[in-house]
Design a protein around this motif. Sequence first.
Motif, PDB file in Angstrom:
ATOM      1  N   LEU A 136      48.331  35.665  32.055  1.00 17.95           N
ATOM      2  CA  LEU A 136      49.189  34.486  32.182  1.00 17.95           C
ATOM      3  C   LEU A 136      48.365  33.232  32.435  1.00 17.95           C
ATOM      4  CD1 LEU A 136      52.161  35.892  34.308  1.00 17.95           C
ATOM      5  CD2 LEU A 136      52.081  35.500  31.840  1.00 17.95           C
ATOM      6  N   VAL A 137      47.305  33.369  33.224  1.00 19.80           N
ATOM      7  CA  VAL A 137      46.411  32.225  33.450  1.00 19.80           C
ATOM      8  C   VAL A 137      45.710  31.848  32.155  1.00 19.80           C
ATOM      9  CG1 VAL A 137      44.299  31.475  34.609  1.00 19.80           C
ATOM     10  CG2 VAL A 137      46.045  32.688  35.893  1.00 19.80           C
ATOM     11  N   ALA A 138      45.165  32.849  31.461  1.00 24.59           N
ATOM     12  CA  ALA A 138      44.417  32.577  30.233  1.00 24.59           C
ATOM     13  C   ALA A 138      45.283  31.893  29.181  1.00 24.59           C
ATOM     14  CB  ALA A 138      43.838  33.875  29.679  1.00 24.59           C
ATOM     15  N   ARG A 139      46.566  32.251  29.142  1.00 16.89           N
ATOM     16  CA  ARG A 139      47.468  31.694  28.129  1.00 16.89           C
ATOM     17  C   ARG A 139      48.157  30.423  28.576  1.00 16.89           C
ATOM     18  NH1 ARG A 139      50.926  36.692  25.796  1.00 16.89           N
ATOM     19  NH2 ARG A 139      51.642  35.033  24.406  1.00 16.89           N
ATOM     20  N   GLY A 140      47.876  29.969  29.783  1.00 15.98           N
ATOM     21  CA  GLY A 140      48.442  28.711  30.245  1.00 15.98           C
ATOM     22  C   GLY A 140      49.855  28.809  30.774  1.00 15.98           C
ATOM     23  N   ALA A 141      50.338  30.038  31.046  1.00 20.51           N
ATOM     24  CA  ALA A 141      51.696  30.195  31.556  1.00 20.51           C
ATOM     25  C   ALA A 141      51.782  29.902  33.047  1.00 20.51           C
ATOM     26  CB  ALA A 141      52.203  31.607  31.272  1.00 20.51           C
ATOM     27  N   VAL A 142      50.691  30.121  33.783  1.00 18.06           N
ATOM     28  CA  VAL A 142      50.625  29.760  35.202  1.00 18.06           C
ATOM     29  C   VAL A 142      49.302  29.052  35.450  1.00 18.06           C
ATOM     30  CG1 VAL A 142      52.090  31.686  35.931  1.00 18.06           C
ATOM     31  CG2 VAL A 142      49.611  31.967  35.900  1.00 18.06           C
ATOM     32  N   ALA A 157      37.479  39.025  34.050  1.00 15.30           N
ATOM     33  CA  ALA A 157      38.108  37.736  33.760  1.00 15.30           C
ATOM     34  C   ALA A 157      37.758  37.346  32.329  1.00 15.30           C
ATOM     35  CB  ALA A 157      37.621  36.673  34.732  1.00 15.30           C
ATOM     36  N   PRO A 158      38.739  37.009  31.501  1.00 18.51           N
ATOM     37  CA  PRO A 158      38.461  36.656  30.116  1.00 18.51           C
ATOM     38  C   PRO A 158      37.738  35.315  30.009  1.00 18.51           C
ATOM     39  CG  PRO A 158      40.761  36.244  30.633  1.00 18.51           C
ATOM     40  CD  PRO A 158      40.170  36.916  31.834  1.00 18.51           C
ATOM     41  N   PRO A 159      37.168  35.023  28.848  1.00 20.07           N
ATOM     42  CA  PRO A 159      36.509  33.722  28.657  1.00 20.07           C
ATOM     43  C   PRO A 159      37.480  32.577  28.922  1.00 20.07           C
ATOM     44  CG  PRO A 159      35.983  35.219  26.855  1.00 20.07           C
ATOM     45  CD  PRO A 159      37.053  35.884  27.650  1.00 20.07           C
ATOM     46  N   GLY A 160      36.973  31.527  29.544  1.00 25.64           N
ATOM     47  CA  GLY A 160      37.815  30.368  29.836  1.00 25.64           C
ATOM     48  C   GLY A 160      38.561  30.468  31.149  1.00 25.64           C
ATOM     49  N   VAL A 161      38.352  31.559  31.885  1.00 22.60           N
ATOM     50  CA  VAL A 161      39.012  31.737  33.178  1.00 22.60           C
ATOM     51  C   VAL A 161      37.941  31.875  34.259  1.00 22.60           C
ATOM     52  CG1 VAL A 161      40.474  33.237  34.592  1.00 22.60           C
ATOM     53  CG2 VAL A 161      41.068  32.809  32.204  1.00 22.60           C
ATOM     54  N   PRO A 267      38.205  52.881  51.264  1.00 24.10           N
ATOM     55  CA  PRO A 267      38.438  52.158  50.002  1.00 24.10           C
ATOM     56  C   PRO A 267      38.638  50.660  50.247  1.00 24.10           C
ATOM     57  CG  PRO A 267      39.836  54.097  50.163  1.00 24.10           C
ATOM     58  CD  PRO A 267      39.247  53.873  51.522  1.00 24.10           C
ATOM     59  N   VAL A 268      38.131  49.864  49.341  1.00 22.39           N
ATOM     60  CA  VAL A 268      38.226  48.408  49.458  1.00 22.39           C
ATOM     61  C   VAL A 268      38.736  47.838  48.140  1.00 22.39           C
ATOM     62  CG1 VAL A 268      36.922  46.268  49.760  1.00 22.39           C
ATOM     63  CG2 VAL A 268      36.377  48.263  51.152  1.00 22.39           C
ATOM     64  N   ARG A 269      39.699  46.943  48.222  1.00 16.86           N
ATOM     65  CA  ARG A 269      40.068  46.167  47.041  1.00 16.86           C
ATOM     66  C   ARG A 269      39.766  44.702  47.326  1.00 16.86           C
ATOM     67  NH1 ARG A 269      46.699  45.823  46.507  1.00 16.86           N
ATOM     68  NH2 ARG A 269      47.121  44.905  48.551  1.00 16.86           N
ATOM     69  N   ARG A 270      39.304  44.013  46.317  1.00 15.07           N
ATOM     70  CA  ARG A 270      38.870  42.621  46.459  1.00 15.07           C
ATOM     71  C   ARG A 270      39.914  41.694  45.855  1.00 15.07           C
ATOM     72  NH1 ARG A 270      33.550  45.130  43.985  1.00 15.07           N
ATOM     73  NH2 ARG A 270      35.133  45.470  42.413  1.00 15.07           N
ATOM     74  N   LEU A 271      40.246  40.660  46.593  1.00 18.29           N
ATOM     75  CA  LEU A 271      41.219  39.680  46.132  1.00 18.29           C
ATOM     76  C   LEU A 271      40.501  38.465  45.558  1.00 18.29           C
ATOM     77  CD1 LEU A 271      42.967  41.476  48.021  1.00 18.29           C
ATOM     78  CD2 LEU A 271      44.266  39.403  48.585  1.00 18.29           C
ATOM     79  N   TYR A 272      41.043  37.959  44.447  1.00 16.42           N
ATOM     80  CA  TYR A 272      40.460  36.802  43.770  1.00 16.42           C
ATOM     81  C   TYR A 272      41.547  35.773  43.455  1.00 16.42           C
ATOM     82  CZ  TYR A 272      36.619  40.037  42.689  1.00 16.42           C
ATOM     83  OH  TYR A 272      35.595  40.944  42.769  1.00 16.42           O
ATOM     84  N   ALA A 273      41.133  34.529  43.391  1.00 16.41           N
ATOM     85  CA  ALA A 273      41.938  33.472  42.795  1.00 16.41           C
ATOM     86  C   ALA A 273      41.355  33.172  41.421  1.00 16.41           C
ATOM     87  CB  ALA A 273      41.915  32.216  43.658  1.00 16.41           C
ATOM     88  N   LEU A 274      42.210  33.039  40.417  1.00 20.73           N
ATOM     89  CA  LEU A 274      41.757  32.775  39.050  1.00 20.73           C
ATOM     90  C   LEU A 274      42.497  31.570  38.486  1.00 20.73           C
ATOM     91  CD1 LEU A 274      42.344  36.212  39.237  1.00 20.73           C
ATOM     92  CD2 LEU A 274      40.716  35.997  37.368  1.00 20.73           C
ATOM     93  N   TRP A 275      41.791  30.764  37.693  1.00 23.87           N
ATOM     94  CA  TRP A 275      42.373  29.583  37.069  1.00 23.87           C
ATOM     95  C   TRP A 275      41.605  29.292  35.787  1.00 23.87           C
ATOM     96  CZ3 TRP A 275      39.342  29.812  41.338  1.00 23.87           C
ATOM     97  CH2 TRP A 275      38.102  29.172  41.267  1.00 23.87           C
ATOM     98  N   ARG A 276      42.206  28.473  34.927  1.00 25.84           N
ATOM     99  CA  ARG A 276      41.554  28.104  33.677  1.00 25.84           C
ATOM    100  C   ARG A 276      40.412  27.128  33.941  1.00 25.84           C
ATOM    101  NH1 ARG A 276      46.648  28.309  32.925  1.00 25.84           N
ATOM    102  NH2 ARG A 276      47.008  26.095  33.235  1.00 25.84           N
ATOM    103  N   SER A 277      39.355  27.291  33.159  1.00 23.26           N
ATOM    104  CA  SER A 277      38.182  26.427  33.333  1.00 23.26           C
ATOM    105  C   SER A 277      38.539  24.959  33.153  1.00 23.26           C
ATOM    106  CB  SER A 277      37.085  26.822  32.341  1.00 23.26           C
ATOM    107  OG  SER A 277      36.684  28.163  32.544  1.00 23.26           O
ATOM    108  N   GLY A 278      39.466  24.677  32.253  1.00 24.12           N
ATOM    109  CA  GLY A 278      39.837  23.288  31.997  1.00 24.12           C
ATOM    110  C   GLY A 278      40.520  22.612  33.165  1.00 24.12           C
ATOM    111  N   ALA A 279      41.050  23.410  34.101  1.00 23.33           N
ATOM    112  CA  ALA A 279      41.741  22.842  35.260  1.00 23.33           C
ATOM    113  C   ALA A 279      40.895  22.892  36.522  1.00 23.33           C
ATOM    114  CB  ALA A 279      43.056  23.582  35.497  1.00 23.33           C
TER     115      ALA A 279
END
Length: 303
Positions: A136-142, A157-161, A267-279
Amino acid sequence: MLDLQRLRALHAVAVHGTVGGAAASLGYTPSAVSQQIAKLERETRTVLLERRGRGVRLTEQAEQLAATAQQLLAIVERAETELEERRGLPAGRLTVAAFASAARGLLPAVLADLAVRHPALDTRLTEVDPHLSVDLVARGAVDLAIAHDWDIAPLPAPPGVEQAPIGEDLCDLLVPAGHPFAGRASVRREDLGGERWICQPPGRVCHDWLVRTLRAAGCEPDIVHQADENPTLVALVAAGLGVALIPRLGRGPLPAGVVEVPLDPLPVRRLYALWRSGAARRPAIAETVRTLQAHWPAVSARN
């Protein structure tokens, strides 16, 4: 001239696949989204949505128009980013997607903090699966997503994110009070064979992690009950129907009859914040990420 809000509605339907999903992401009602699409059909004199069972399908013309809409929305985003950057203060609408336990255990305090300190910032939260949120981030929906991965199942994380770490969430083995593991100080992963497991459905990050972990330890998991929500999983454990591996974030107090037993290694899970590079230059993105990171120590200490 095509109306940008109607194009935004069409783009949201293309991203989410349903009118209801589009409405939830935009903060509208499904009927409002349907009305926007109907007006766009009249403006373009083109059929954009076709009924398919209980859902809808975009026509070929709608797919082309949605792709154009994505480009236009990206241009608008850049313009808004530049204006916000010049002002130097977080402002405007910021759409955030988060998985269930983060939406429950982390985001309420973060969003309330942002609302007090930055009244010009209008944050909107949508609860989604972490795999979906990245797309959703990569496609600009959020604008921003809160996602997680596990030590043996990294989330690419895909390119551009872009992404930034928020913190690490620990996971414990939950067993019924009368279970042989209930009185132990810890349990090794190699000892988990032969248990009846309660977990989320296939395709969910926690399910995939459980299967990979047990197979790596030489055990084939016997999954007897599956549910989406952690409270349901805990209730099934309390009923004596099996054991579960559940993260601490957003889990809440355990009911009587359920015992928390640490695994070795934990067990450990890691939390991330992700956003588009353009923003990335947008003050709202930077401030929200900082606020997420600032709140995490207190949230982690409560778990």
